[in-house]
Design a protein around this motif. Sequence first.
Motif, PDB file in Angstrom:
ATOM      1  N   PHE A 164      67.392 134.305 -14.245  1.00  0.00           N
ATOM      2  CA  PHE A 164      66.158 135.068 -14.401  1.00  0.00           C
ATOM      3  C   PHE A 164      65.020 134.107 -14.726  1.00  0.00           C
ATOM      4  O   PHE A 164      65.240 133.004 -15.241  1.00  0.00           O
ATOM      5  N   ALA A 165      63.802 134.559 -14.444  1.00  0.00           N
ATOM      6  CA  ALA A 165      62.592 133.808 -14.781  1.00  0.00           C
ATOM      7  C   ALA A 165      61.642 134.734 -15.530  1.00  0.00           C
ATOM      8  O   ALA A 165      61.774 135.960 -15.461  1.00  0.00           O
ATOM      9  N   PRO A 166      60.678 134.170 -16.256  1.00  0.00           N
ATOM     10  CA  PRO A 166      59.675 135.027 -16.896  1.00  0.00           C
ATOM     11  C   PRO A 166      58.959 135.890 -15.868  1.00  0.00           C
ATOM     12  O   PRO A 166      58.730 135.462 -14.724  1.00  0.00           O
ATOM     13  N   ALA A 167      58.611 137.106 -16.246  1.00  0.00           N
ATOM     14  CA  ALA A 167      57.859 137.990 -15.345  1.00  0.00           C
ATOM     15  C   ALA A 167      56.575 137.305 -14.910  1.00  0.00           C
ATOM     16  O   ALA A 167      55.925 136.609 -15.695  1.00  0.00           O
ATOM     17  N   GLY A 168      56.223 137.513 -13.659  1.00  0.00           N
ATOM     18  CA  GLY A 168      55.014 136.892 -13.122  1.00  0.00           C
ATOM     19  C   GLY A 168      55.254 135.575 -12.437  1.00  0.00           C
ATOM     20  O   GLY A 168      54.315 134.976 -11.890  1.00  0.00           O
ATOM     21  N   THR A 169      56.487 135.090 -12.436  1.00  0.00           N
ATOM     22  CA  THR A 169      56.789 133.852 -11.706  1.00  0.00           C
ATOM     23  C   THR A 169      56.502 134.075 -10.224  1.00  0.00           C
ATOM     24  O   THR A 169      56.924 135.097  -9.654  1.00  0.00           O
ATOM     25  N   PRO A 170      55.773 133.174  -9.575  1.00  0.00           N
ATOM     26  CA  PRO A 170      55.396 133.385  -8.176  1.00  0.00           C
ATOM     27  C   PRO A 170      56.600 133.632  -7.270  1.00  0.00           C
ATOM     28  O   PRO A 170      57.648 132.990  -7.415  1.00  0.00           O
ATOM     29  N   LYS A 171      56.435 134.560  -6.348  1.00  0.00           N
ATOM     30  CA  LYS A 171      57.532 134.917  -5.441  1.00  0.00           C
ATOM     31  C   LYS A 171      58.050 133.718  -4.644  1.00  0.00           C
ATOM     32  O   LYS A 171      59.268 133.591  -4.455  1.00  0.00           O
ATOM     33  N   PRO A 177      55.130 131.453 -16.626  1.00  0.00           N
ATOM     34  CA  PRO A 177      55.845 131.863 -15.409  1.00  0.00           C
ATOM     35  C   PRO A 177      55.626 130.895 -14.245  1.00  0.00           C
ATOM     36  O   PRO A 177      55.017 131.234 -13.232  1.00  0.00           O
ATOM     37  N   THR A 178      56.133 129.695 -14.396  1.00  0.00           N
ATOM     38  CA  THR A 178      55.936 128.654 -13.389  1.00  0.00           C
ATOM     39  C   THR A 178      57.203 128.318 -12.616  1.00  0.00           C
ATOM     40  O   THR A 178      57.146 127.629 -11.600  1.00  0.00           O
ATOM     41  N   ASN A 184      58.577 119.838  -8.591  1.00  0.00           N
ATOM     42  CA  ASN A 184      58.138 118.438  -8.595  1.00  0.00           C
ATOM     43  C   ASN A 184      58.345 117.797  -9.966  1.00  0.00           C
ATOM     44  O   ASN A 184      57.774 116.752 -10.268  1.00  0.00           O
ATOM     45  N   LYS A 185      59.151 118.462 -10.808  1.00  0.00           N
ATOM     46  CA  LYS A 185      59.529 117.916 -12.119  1.00  0.00           C
ATOM     47  C   LYS A 185      60.810 118.629 -12.543  1.00  0.00           C
ATOM     48  O   LYS A 185      61.230 119.610 -11.900  1.00  0.00           O
ATOM     49  N   PRO A 186      61.462 118.190 -13.611  1.00  0.00           N
ATOM     50  CA  PRO A 186      62.716 118.830 -14.033  1.00  0.00           C
ATOM     51  C   PRO A 186      62.545 120.308 -14.378  1.00  0.00           C
ATOM     52  O   PRO A 186      61.520 120.734 -14.897  1.00  0.00           O
ATOM     53  N   VAL A 187      63.566 121.078 -14.067  1.00  0.00           N
ATOM     54  CA  VAL A 187      63.627 122.503 -14.389  1.00  0.00           C
ATOM     55  C   VAL A 187      64.561 122.683 -15.579  1.00  0.00           C
ATOM     56  O   VAL A 187      65.668 122.140 -15.598  1.00  0.00           O
ATOM     57  N   ARG A 188      64.115 123.413 -16.588  1.00  0.00           N
ATOM     58  CA  ARG A 188      64.964 123.694 -17.741  1.00  0.00           C
ATOM     59  C   ARG A 188      65.665 125.029 -17.544  1.00  0.00           C
ATOM     60  O   ARG A 188      65.025 126.046 -17.270  1.00  0.00           O
ATOM     61  N   MET A 189      66.997 125.017 -17.662  1.00  0.00           N
ATOM     62  CA  MET A 189      67.775 126.247 -17.598  1.00  0.00           C
ATOM     63  C   MET A 189      68.254 126.584 -19.009  1.00  0.00           C
ATOM     64  O   MET A 189      69.143 125.915 -19.549  1.00  0.00           O
ATOM     65  N   ILE A 190      67.660 127.592 -19.608  1.00  0.00           N
ATOM     66  CA  ILE A 190      68.053 128.016 -20.946  1.00  0.00           C
ATOM     67  C   ILE A 190      69.429 128.686 -20.876  1.00  0.00           C
ATOM     68  O   ILE A 190      69.674 129.543 -20.022  1.00  0.00           O
ATOM     69  N   VAL A 191      70.326 128.269 -21.768  1.00  0.00           N
ATOM     70  CA  VAL A 191      71.665 128.864 -21.874  1.00  0.00           C
ATOM     71  C   VAL A 191      71.726 129.547 -23.241  1.00  0.00           C
ATOM     72  O   VAL A 191      71.761 128.865 -24.256  1.00  0.00           O
ATOM     73  N   PRO A 192      71.729 130.877 -23.295  1.00  0.00           N
ATOM     74  CA  PRO A 192      71.580 131.563 -24.585  1.00  0.00           C
ATOM     75  C   PRO A 192      72.842 131.634 -25.441  1.00  0.00           C
ATOM     76  O   PRO A 192      72.889 132.415 -26.386  1.00  0.00           O
ATOM     77  N   PHE A 193      73.855 130.846 -25.122  1.00  0.00           N
ATOM     78  CA  PHE A 193      75.101 130.843 -25.873  1.00  0.00           C
ATOM     79  C   PHE A 193      75.518 129.408 -26.166  1.00  0.00           C
ATOM     80  O   PHE A 193      75.015 128.470 -25.550  1.00  0.00           O
ATOM     81  N   PRO A 194      76.451 129.218 -27.106  1.00  0.00           N
ATOM     82  CA  PRO A 194      76.870 127.856 -27.467  1.00  0.00           C
ATOM     83  C   PRO A 194      77.605 127.160 -26.332  1.00  0.00           C
ATOM     84  O   PRO A 194      78.090 127.810 -25.392  1.00  0.00           O
ATOM     85  N   PRO A 195      77.751 125.840 -26.402  1.00  0.00           N
ATOM     86  CA  PRO A 195      78.535 125.104 -25.410  1.00  0.00           C
ATOM     87  C   PRO A 195      79.986 125.581 -25.390  1.00  0.00           C
ATOM     88  O   PRO A 195      80.539 125.972 -26.420  1.00  0.00           O
ATOM     89  N   GLY A 196      80.575 125.573 -24.202  1.00  0.00           N
ATOM     90  CA  GLY A 196      81.991 125.887 -24.069  1.00  0.00           C
ATOM     91  C   GLY A 196      82.304 127.305 -23.685  1.00  0.00           C
ATOM     92  O   GLY A 196      83.427 127.605 -23.275  1.00  0.00           O
ATOM     93  N   GLY A 197      81.328 128.228 -23.797  1.00  0.00           N
ATOM     94  CA  GLY A 197      81.563 129.621 -23.428  1.00  0.00           C
ATOM     95  C   GLY A 197      81.373 129.845 -21.939  1.00  0.00           C
ATOM     96  O   GLY A 197      80.966 128.959 -21.187  1.00  0.00           O
TER      97      GLY A 197
END
Length: 325
Positions: A257-264, A86-87, A30-43
């Motif tokens: 992946f999500a943080p451990a404990g994220t609801p099933k 873990p939301t 019900n709000k934006p989801v952030r997707m962390i990208v652990p590498f620089p742009p373009g890879g």
Amino acid sequence: MIRTLISCTALALGLGAAAHAQTAAPAYPNKPVRMIVPFPPGGGTDILARLVATKLGESAKWTVVADNKPGAGGTLGITEATKMAPTGYDIVMGQKDNLVIGPWLYKNLPWDPTKDLTPIAHVAYTPVVIATSANSKFKSLADVVAAAKAAPGTITYGSPGNGTSIHLAGDLFEKAAGVKLVHVPYKGSNPALMDALAGNVDLLVSSLPSAMGQIKAGKLRPLAVTSAKRSSSLPDVPTVADSGYKGFDVSTWYGLFAPAGTPKPVVDAIHAEVNKLLAQPDVQAAILGQGAEPEAMGTAQFGTMFKNDYAKWKGIVEASGARIE
């Protein structure tokens, strides 16, 4: 009359409880989801992450924002992901380098990937490509091996960084071919690619998605891919095994992946939408066009593959001698 009144009261209480439950547990997201990208742009990781984020917006009407958090071979982005609540509103596009290799490479990481993260959805896998500038004298892998044997320690190759699966693919190739190359680590795929195009390093060892644009443009010459079978995107390019080194097989994978404990239910919702995407012909074509191979799998299957890979690569990293303090 009393019995009817009791029934009506119970019904009203039931409806009220249901309404309260709906209020307490709104539909995800019900709000934006952030997707962390652990590498620089373009890879390669960034390309696939942004494709998935964009397509989730188009098909599921979700707002997914890709957020680059590069550094330390992708482990900084993973560190941030493990610290999030873990939301389901902070997820991460992980891959072999930061989840399977990084923990054996970096000392004192504050997380264990098998305990602090929950696998959501496998997205794709890709071979590593060994390539060179279109202006290079090397026309085949055999040319590289011959030059390296004639002048050991003079042929250079660039990679996205020390201890990445791509660096280790280069290290494994050196061992298989019995040659000594000079590894030049960069901070990400794009800087390595730029130096290879400029001729500042003799070879580029890269994920195929990171290199595919320049291969298509004719500026980069692929010499071999490291997977057991040829890439669907480059069927005319031999594998390392085809080139005389039987059994050679190194590829990398990408997944959410999500943080451990994220609801099933949240994990299941993301997993279902990603797998729907991977069944769409336009998404498959987009992933293949980047040199990766789309591959959906169940969460349990993905989790098992991830844990098995994690255990397997401990020995490979130790044998390579790679270590980052």
